[in-house]
Design an enzyme around this catalytic site. Structure first.
Site, PDB file in Angstrom:
ATOM      1  N   ASN A 377       0.835  -1.205   0.000  1.00  0.00           N
ATOM      2  CA  ASN A 377       0.000   0.000   0.000  1.00  0.00           C
ATOM      3  C   ASN A 377       0.873   1.260   0.000  1.00  0.00           C
ATOM      4  OD1 ASN A 377      -2.207  -1.847   0.706  1.00  0.00           O
ATOM      5  ND2 ASN A 377      -1.158  -1.884   2.674  1.00  0.00           N
ATOM      6  N   GLU A 410       8.630  -4.690  -1.019  1.00  0.00           N
ATOM      7  CA  GLU A 410       7.518  -3.733  -0.927  1.00  0.00           C
ATOM      8  C   GLU A 410       7.974  -2.316  -1.255  1.00  0.00           C
ATOM      9  OE1 GLU A 410       4.901  -5.226  -0.914  1.00  0.00           O
ATOM     10  OE2 GLU A 410       5.507  -7.127  -0.025  1.00  0.00           O
TER      11      GLU A 410
END
Ligand SMILES: *[C@@H]1O[C@H](CO)[C@@H](O)[C@H](O)[C@H]1NC(C)=O
Ligand SMILES: *[C@@H]1O[C@H](CO)[C@@H](O)[C@H](O)[C@H]1NC(C)=O
Length: 990
Positions: A377, A410
């Site tokens: 995210n 990530e």
């Protein structure tokens, strides 16, 4: 999203029965309390009328629910039916007949308010979506899943909101199979191109207890109290279950978030907080309203928010980006490695990508219940606890490396994936393959001594080569439409093959050309979407068009499988030919279908080689969809240098003999990854029946000289796979003896001290340049586990003594020995040892330790213990749903637990399906973990029969692959068992 291999993870949900029991208690209590409050409210409503108006008179826009009571009691079912009376369950035809949304409505900006209650699990919320239309239309279609719409409107966006009336809405239909809503305007009402509109929806839902959408998690603090948090996981298609939205990656928009919470919590979002106010809810409830800064343009699947009572530590990058790690109270000391590494990696990526990180902050948060490994995210990365917490006194080198790798994965997505996003999920492989490649580059930068690019072959290339040789594999680029299909492509092919072919491309282009191409690509498409072709174009440009990257790479992405390069030497000429490599011949008997390929299974192969003349200088020739010849005057020649190519090589006659001779006499003239690749190819060609078993067995003899981690890891993986297939055969005992003999020299060398004496380190480092303390530790762990697997008396004694000292006297076991000591203790220790580990598992607050114990407890020899362990997974209060897969996988890989695991999977299939959801990729990995090592006709029939009338959802491909693997095992056993037995008997008797 970071994937987990079956043995390192688990995901999903516990049984349906348990899903309910968890919160029912609370809910009943809360309901009756609410009724009481309701009565009191009537009395006090007059008094508080004014306060409520003030609290909710937000200056947002002129719609009724924004000025009125934002938060109301959840409606009863009858009321909801009344509100949604246009939503018909099935009678009326849903007018939009595609699973993709129309492309003429484009969202620009979302304002979202969410008010979740972590006690009652009620969520009330509203969203205002500003959008434009490209074509005149009287309807819009958007996504929504399990949301009850309470109010809705559509109106033109103008300066003064009071000037326009909302459009009349004739109907709002919901179509659950597509998770879509269709909103139609009344007769004569139209939306026209060139104007801005907004869609407002007020909705009610529950915090989910599954691991997707907006869901509940919890932890037990040091005082033994259970604390709750609510978090999100939206990739790929779950944002729609948290708020109505246009939930496709190409619909980028900006997001403004408002979260209503209790005082004891805090909230986090992709962006920093802008302002915090108190608001009044009902007549007595003081709540807090957090309003966040507006986000950059981004896709819905990257939105995230968390409500929790965590602690945090933070620091700044040199560019001034605030980086913070959030953990449950008490775990912060385990977060310092992550904080330091995140900052280093972000600074490196800033420079590597040549584009600055676009947000003011980066939060990384540990979530106790988490399906995947981590999720990227934008600006608020969520991690499974074992993927972010590391305790230098308690965690192993492998756990250390895992944290670094997941962080780097990530963070790479923040640029590649978040800043520039795939247009549609068919390019998922590019997103994940890229991050799976760059994560190693990133960690290699901050920890060069870890030899990440060597480890790349065992972690990425080899598993992908193994799977992609099945007829039931798939091209990495696939057409996908609905959520199930999308979920099914989060697999080894997308991640590992994707990473491996990008690595191959990099080995040809060079890291600098790649980097320049990437910078151009990111700059050209930032805050927007792109597809694979755009990347290939940017890379071609960066080679000054000397290489047609798309032409080359299409042969790797648009057809499945990879080539076997056959090389032979005739008259001082080497001739190389290519053909598709398949483990099972494609025929009716094996069930392998012959699927046509647009390139007829030919590839542009960058064929690399080294020879004895210049063993450290890689040479490159292109096999352009065809054959290749060149003069040959060397002693030996090794192709596919460092296994950077995604293909296998079959050496004929004297070319093979000279390599075997070299390996046996002077192995270190070849690099560790070249040695690994020879081992991997030899064993795999034997699996496919291309060479017989004596070929891998002969070269394995050289291992007595081997001291490097990567070749050992490769060989031991293949021996473990042989051992599983041969387990019930006579040859098994001989195989174990053989392996013990091979590891004997290195077993003595690595010893049982965690650090390794300084002398040994110097000795190893000096003789074979590739080892570091880190890789020696990884090697030691492999070798000692193998010694235990082969029942080596001395190793068993050493490990069980350490285990007993730990159990009885609390003697510390060094972190890197724990895996082997715990497993040995469990395997030989009976009930007492198992109970001790179970108690430690429940008491420990160190995620890496819990994970080790979880894996170790599956190695018990006693079937009763294993059965008890499987049963524990049925209760989510005992084993977290995210860990169920790990337990099933470790029990299944233990020969004593194999059949128990298979029975368990069948008996509780419906439970698992309810927990993980039939669309989840977890179901597929459960099937693979439990059945793919079977090797008898009987088992094959059993598996086929069981699944013949079961809907496996997105696990369908994994099931086909597992069946193909069983066929392969059966055939391999028939063809090789006798020969292996003879060879081993002969070798061991001399
Ligand atoms: C939208 O308008 C464009 C151009 O006028 C047209 O080509 C396209 O087919 C229209 N799309 C739809 C869904 O009506
Ligand atoms: C949730 O509900 C409980 C009980 O009704 C209440 O005490 C609490 O303040 C609520 N929290 C929020 C954030 O609404």
């Amino acid at each position: 999203m970071k994937h987990l291999s079956p043995m390192t993870c688990g995901t999903g949900e516990a049984s349906n029965v348990n899903k309910r029991t968890l919160y029912e208690q609370d809910r009943i209590a809360v309901c009756s309390q609410k009724r009481a409050v309701g009565i009191a409210l009537l009395v006090f409503v007059g008094l508080f009328f004014v306060a409520v108006i003030i609290a909710f008179a937000t200056p947002l826009s002129g719609c009724s629910f924004l000025n009125g009571s934002i938060d109301t009691e959840p409606l009863t079912d009858e009321e909801l039916l009344e509100h949604n009376r246009f939503i018909l369950p099935s009678g009326e035809e849903f007018p939009w007949n595609k699973s993709r949304l129309p492309d003429f409505v484009r969202p620009l900006h979302y304002t979202i308010q969410i008010h979740p209650n972590l006690t009652t699990l009620d969520v009330t919320g509203w969203v205002v979506i500003q959008f434009i239309v490209l074509n005149e239309t009287d309807f819009i279609v958007f996504h929504s899943r399990n949301l009850r719409v309470i109010d809705k409107w559509v109106k033109e966006e103008v300066e003064d909101p009071h000037r326009v009336e909302p459009h009349n809405i004739s109907r709002l239909l919901e179509y659950p199979p597509f998770q879509q809503m269709y909103l139609e305007l009344a007769e004569g009402s139209k939306l026209v191109p060139g104007k801005n509109y907004s869609l407002g929806i007020r909705f009610y839902t529950n915090i989910s207890t599954e691991l997707e959408g907006f869901y509940l998690s919890s932890y037990v603090n040091s005082q033994g109290e259970r604390r709750y948090l609510a978090t999100t996981h939206f990739e790929p298609t779950y944002a729609r279950s948290a708020f109505p939205c246009f939930d496709e990656p190409q619909f980028k928009a900006t997001f403004k978030m408002i979260i209503i919470r209790n005082q004891q919590h805090k909230s986090l979002f992709n962006m920093p907080i802008k302002k915090i106010e108190t608001v009044y809810y009902g007549y007595h409830m003081e709540l807090w309203r957090d309003e966040f800064e507006e986000s950059v343009e981004m896709s819905t699947y990257l939105v995230a928010f968390v409500i929790c009572d965590y602690e945090s530590i933070s620091n700044k990058t040199t560019k001034g980006v605030e980086v913070a790690i959030h953990t449950p109270p008490g775990l912060l000391p385990q977060a310092s490695f992550a904080l330091q590494s995140a900052i280093q990696v972000m600074e490196y990526y800033d420079e590597f990508f040549g584009v600055p990180y676009p947000l003011p902050k980066q939060d990384l948060i540990a979530i106790p219940d988490f399906g995947a490994g981590a999720m990227e995210n934008f600006g608020l990365i969520t991690y499974r606890e074992t993927s972010i917490l590391y305790d230098s006194n308690e965690s192993s080198s492998a756990a250390h490396q895992w944290v670094a790798v997941v962080l780097a994965h990530e963070l790479a997505h923040q640029w590649f994936g978040n800043l520039v996003t795939m247009k549609w999920w068919n390019d998922l492989w590019l997103n994940e393959g890229f991050a799976s490649f760059i994560e190693y580059v990133g960690v290699d930068h901050i920890r060069p001594e870890w030899k990440m690019m060597e480890q790349f072959v065992i972690e990425k290339t080899q598993p992908a080569l193994a799977l992609d040789a099945l007829g039931s594999s798939h091209p990495i680029s696939v057409e996908v439409q609905d959520p199930r299909e999308i979920e099914a492509i989060f697999d080894t092919i997308s991640y590992n093959k994707g990473a491996a072919i990008l690595r191959m491309l990099e080995s040809v282009l060079g890291l600098n050309v790649l980097r320049h191409g990437l910078t151009d690509y990111l700059n050209e498409h930032k805050f927007d979407n792109a597809d694979t072709k755009d990347l290939w174009d940017a890379l071609s440009t960066s080679t000054n068009e000397t290489m047609k990257v798309k032409t080359v790479m299409d042969t790797w992405t648009l057809q499945m499988g990879y080539p076997l390069i056959e090389v032979r030497c005739e008259n001082n000429t080497v001739k190389a030919t290519q053909e598709r490599f398949l483990l099972n011949p494609a025929d009716n008997e094996t069930g392998v279908e012959l699927i046509q390929s647009p390139f007829k299974y030919k590839w542009y192969v960058p064929l690399t080689y080294v020879t004895d003349a210049k063993p450290r200088t890689m040479q490159l020739v292109w096999m352009n969809m065809n054959e290749f010849t060149m003069p040959y005057r060397a002693e030996w020649i090794k192709f596919n240098v460092n296994q950077t190519g995604f293909y296998r090589v079959h050496y004929q006659g004297k070319l093979w003999d000279s390599l075997v001779k070299t390996l046996l006499s002077n192995p270190f003239v070849l690099s560790p990854t070249d040695r690994a690749s020879l081992i991997d190819d030899a064993f795999t060609l034997c699996k496919a029946g291309v060479v017989d078993a004596s070929v891998p067995l002969e070269i394995a003899k050289y291992l007595m000289k081997e001291t490097d981690y990567v070749p050992w890891a490769t060989a031991l993986e293949h021996f473990r796979s042989w051992s599983k297939i041969l387990y019930e055969r006579q040859a098994h005992r001989l195989l174990m003896q053989f392996v013990l003999k091979l590891i004997e020299p290195i077993y003595k060398r690595v010893g049982w001290a965690d650090e390794g004496s300084h002398l040994m380190k110097v000795h190893l480092l000096l003789s074979y340049s590739s080892s570091s303390l880190h890789t020696i530790r990884l090697l030691r762990s492999e070798i000692l586990s193998t010694a235990i697997l082969c029942d080596n008396k001395e190793a068993v004694k050493e490990a069980t003594t350490k285990f007993n000292n730990w159990m009885q006297k609390g003697a510390r076991v060094p972190p890197n020995l724990r895996e082997v000591v715990y497993s040995a203790g469990i395997k030989y220790g009976g009930v007492v040892g198992w109970d001790h580990c179970w108690a430690q598992y429940n008491a420990s607050r160190i995620p890496s330790e819990k994970k080790l114990l979880l894996k170790a407890m599956g190695s018990a020899a006693d079937p009763w213990l294993l059965q008890q362990y499987l049963d524990a997974c049925l209760s989510r209060d005992v084993v977290r749903p995210q860990d169920v897969r790990t337990v099933l996988a470790v029990v299944a890989s233990n020969p004593s637990g194999r059949l128990l695991a298979w029975r368990h999977l069948r008996a509780y299939w419906m439970n698992f399906q309810n927990l993980f959801g039939e669309g989840s990729f977890t179901m597929g990995s459960l099937i693979t973990a439990v059945v793919s090592h079977f090797s008898s006709e009987f088992d094959y029939v059993e598996v086929t029969n069981f699944f013949s009338d079961v809907d496996v959802g997105s696990g369908a491909r994994a099931l086909n692959q597992s069946l193909e693997m069983i066929r392969l095992n059966i055939r391999w056993l028939q063809n090789n068992e006798n020969q292996i037995e003879d060879w081993l008997r002969k070798y061991l008797s001399t």
